[in-house]
Design a protein around this motif. Structure first.
Motif, PDB file in Angstrom:
ATOM      1  N   VAL A 179       7.616  17.804  10.016  1.00 52.28           N
ATOM      2  CA  VAL A 179       8.508  17.160   9.047  1.00 52.28           C
ATOM      3  C   VAL A 179       9.561  18.169   8.611  1.00 52.28           C
ATOM      4  O   VAL A 179       9.244  19.289   8.215  1.00 52.28           O
ATOM      5  CB  VAL A 179       7.715  16.635   7.826  1.00 52.28           C
ATOM      6  N   ASN A 180      10.784  17.730   8.707  1.00 51.11           N
ATOM      7  CA  ASN A 180      11.931  18.615   8.621  1.00 51.11           C
ATOM      8  C   ASN A 180      12.937  17.975   7.680  1.00 51.11           C
ATOM      9  O   ASN A 180      13.367  16.851   7.924  1.00 51.11           O
ATOM     10  CB  ASN A 180      12.500  18.654  10.058  1.00 51.11           C
ATOM     11  N   ARG A 181      13.292  18.651   6.590  1.00 48.62           N
ATOM     12  CA  ARG A 181      14.292  18.069   5.692  1.00 48.62           C
ATOM     13  C   ARG A 181      15.684  18.384   6.233  1.00 48.62           C
ATOM     14  O   ARG A 181      15.975  19.523   6.575  1.00 48.62           O
ATOM     15  CB  ARG A 181      14.123  18.616   4.278  1.00 48.62           C
ATOM     16  N   VAL A 182      16.492  17.377   6.324  1.00 52.02           N
ATOM     17  CA  VAL A 182      17.861  17.586   6.814  1.00 52.02           C
ATOM     18  C   VAL A 182      18.848  17.032   5.799  1.00 52.02           C
ATOM     19  O   VAL A 182      18.508  16.192   4.979  1.00 52.02           O
ATOM     20  CB  VAL A 182      18.113  16.907   8.190  1.00 52.02           C
ATOM     21  N   GLY A 183      20.044  17.554   5.853  1.00 52.88           N
ATOM     22  CA  GLY A 183      21.078  17.070   4.941  1.00 52.88           C
ATOM     23  C   GLY A 183      22.423  17.560   5.398  1.00 52.88           C
ATOM     24  O   GLY A 183      22.553  18.107   6.491  1.00 52.88           O
ATOM     25  N   TRP A 184      23.408  17.393   4.538  1.00 43.36           N
ATOM     26  CA  TRP A 184      24.756  17.799   4.913  1.00 43.36           C
ATOM     27  C   TRP A 184      24.806  19.267   5.307  1.00 43.36           C
ATOM     28  O   TRP A 184      25.546  19.657   6.191  1.00 43.36           O
ATOM     29  CB  TRP A 184      25.734  17.549   3.759  1.00 43.36           C
ATOM     30  N   SER A 185      24.017  20.093   4.587  1.00 42.46           N
ATOM     31  CA  SER A 185      24.072  21.523   4.894  1.00 42.46           C
ATOM     32  C   SER A 185      22.681  22.066   5.184  1.00 42.46           C
ATOM     33  O   SER A 185      22.405  23.225   4.988  1.00 42.46           O
ATOM     34  CB  SER A 185      24.688  22.278   3.718  1.00 42.46           C
ATOM     35  N   GLN A 186      21.788  21.214   5.609  1.00 42.62           N
ATOM     36  CA  GLN A 186      20.402  21.648   5.810  1.00 42.62           C
ATOM     37  C   GLN A 186      19.857  21.133   7.134  1.00 42.62           C
ATOM     38  O   GLN A 186      20.067  19.971   7.477  1.00 42.62           O
ATOM     39  CB  GLN A 186      19.529  21.090   4.674  1.00 42.62           C
ATOM     40  N   GLY A 187      19.192  22.003   7.853  1.00 42.95           N
ATOM     41  CA  GLY A 187      18.488  21.558   9.061  1.00 42.95           C
ATOM     42  C   GLY A 187      19.306  21.649  10.323  1.00 42.95           C
ATOM     43  O   GLY A 187      18.883  22.252  11.298  1.00 42.95           O
ATOM     44  N   PHE A 188      20.488  21.068  10.325  1.00 38.57           N
ATOM     45  CA  PHE A 188      21.296  21.030  11.540  1.00 38.57           C
ATOM     46  C   PHE A 188      22.202  22.250  11.642  1.00 38.57           C
ATOM     47  O   PHE A 188      22.908  22.580  10.691  1.00 38.57           O
ATOM     48  CB  PHE A 188      22.181  19.776  11.579  1.00 38.57           C
ATOM     49  N   ALA A 189      22.200  22.867  12.808  1.00 46.75           N
ATOM     50  CA  ALA A 189      23.140  23.943  13.122  1.00 46.75           C
ATOM     51  C   ALA A 189      22.954  25.185  12.251  1.00 46.75           C
ATOM     52  O   ALA A 189      23.708  26.130  12.337  1.00 46.75           O
ATOM     53  CB  ALA A 189      24.584  23.456  13.029  1.00 46.75           C
ATOM     54  N   THR A 190      21.928  25.174  11.402  1.00 50.91           N
ATOM     55  CA  THR A 190      21.669  26.341  10.575  1.00 50.91           C
ATOM     56  C   THR A 190      20.743  27.280  11.353  1.00 50.91           C
ATOM     57  O   THR A 190      20.077  26.871  12.295  1.00 50.91           O
ATOM     58  CB  THR A 190      20.967  25.932   9.263  1.00 50.91           C
ATOM     59  N   ASP A 191      20.694  28.549  10.912  1.00 53.07           N
ATOM     60  CA  ASP A 191      19.828  29.505  11.611  1.00 53.07           C
ATOM     61  C   ASP A 191      18.404  29.453  11.086  1.00 53.07           C
ATOM     62  O   ASP A 191      17.473  29.814  11.776  1.00 53.07           O
ATOM     63  CB  ASP A 191      20.395  30.917  11.501  1.00 53.07           C
ATOM     64  N   GLY A 192      18.259  28.989   9.850  1.00 51.50           N
ATOM     65  CA  GLY A 192      16.927  28.914   9.278  1.00 51.50           C
ATOM     66  C   GLY A 192      16.436  27.478   9.216  1.00 51.50           C
ATOM     67  O   GLY A 192      17.198  26.535   9.408  1.00 51.50           O
TER      68      GLY A 192
END
Ligand code: CTP
Ligand code: CA
Length: 225
Positions: A179-192
């Protein structure tokens, strides 16, 4: 390898991983897509290979460089991914669906570029549902095969996030759900990344946060549990 602190604990296993985001064409120059970069799936592939697994990565539009030491199969659409995953899963010991698969695709693909003059001021797209690759895999699971899914959710409350995950786990029939929280600035394309892994019963088996490589190793640790 010694540098990563892991033994060759996945030696002898064929691990099939999907990564990236599918693109669903509208016409020869346009598509519907999503913001998945493929980073977490690529990190999983790299980590599994370092731990001795034979790794096949089915990749859709990676925004990171291809991992070394893995067999790479490139696809574009959800239907292409389904075809590749389905045939490769027949010999896989472990399947990890980290890809962001488009839930819907345009019902028709225009053979030529869609022109404004032909459309007017509003354009309505008709979309049809794509097959659920993960649910299809669990329906034909080989004995002993371990199937791991991901759940990308925008829910910010942790308890509600896990409740969504547990519902999804039951619907998909997988062995583990990340389970992975994603958002405008979270989860996608981030390094962490920050994840919680649920087992079949919905119990938390792992919580991890950090680089996508360290998170990848924590996810792979559940194979030994
Ligand atoms: N998945 C899949 N095939 C699809 C859609 C999703 O195999 N057509 C997989 C993803 O790779 C992921 C898991 O199913 O491992 C959950 O994806 P997610 O988008 O979180 O869930 P959905 O079932 O698509 O539900 P929704 O998007 O409505 O939350
Ligand atoms: Ca979805």
């Amino acid at each position: 390898d010694a540098a990563s602190g892991h033994r060759q604990d996945l030696a002898g296993l064929h691990v099939l991983i999907s990564a990236g985001g599918t693109r669903e064409p509208l016409d020869p120059v346009r598509f519907l897509g999503n913001r998945s970069s493929g980073k977490q799936g690529v990190a999983l592939a790299e980590a599994a290979a370092r731990r001795g697994a034979s790794v096949t990565l089915v990749a859709a539009h990676l925004e990171v460089s291809e991992p070394v030491g893995v067999q790479l199969v490139s696809v574009s659409t959800a239907l292409e991914m389904e075809r590749s995953i389905r045939s490769l899963a027949a010999t896989a010991d472990v399947v990890i669906m980290a890809a962001a698969v488009a839930d819907y695709r345009p019902s028709t693909v225009q053979p030529g570029k869609i022109k404004k003059d032909d459309v007017g001021d509003t354009l309505t797209l008709e979309l049809v549902k794509n097959p659920d690759i993960l649910a299809g895999l669990t329906a034909v699971r080989r004995p002993g095969q371990v199937i791991i899914g991901f759940a990308a959710e925008t829910e910010s409350d942790q308890a509600a996030l896990l409740a969504l995950g547990r519902t999804k786990l039951a619907r998909k029939g997988c062995d583990f759900l990340v389970v992975n929280r994603v958002g405008w600035s979270q989860g996608f394309a981030t390094d962490g990344n920050a994840i919680t892994v649920l087992d079949r019963s919905g119990a938390i088996v792992t919580e991890a946060s950090g680089t996508k490589m360290s998170v990848a190793n924590s996810i792979l640790d559940v194979l030994g549990s």
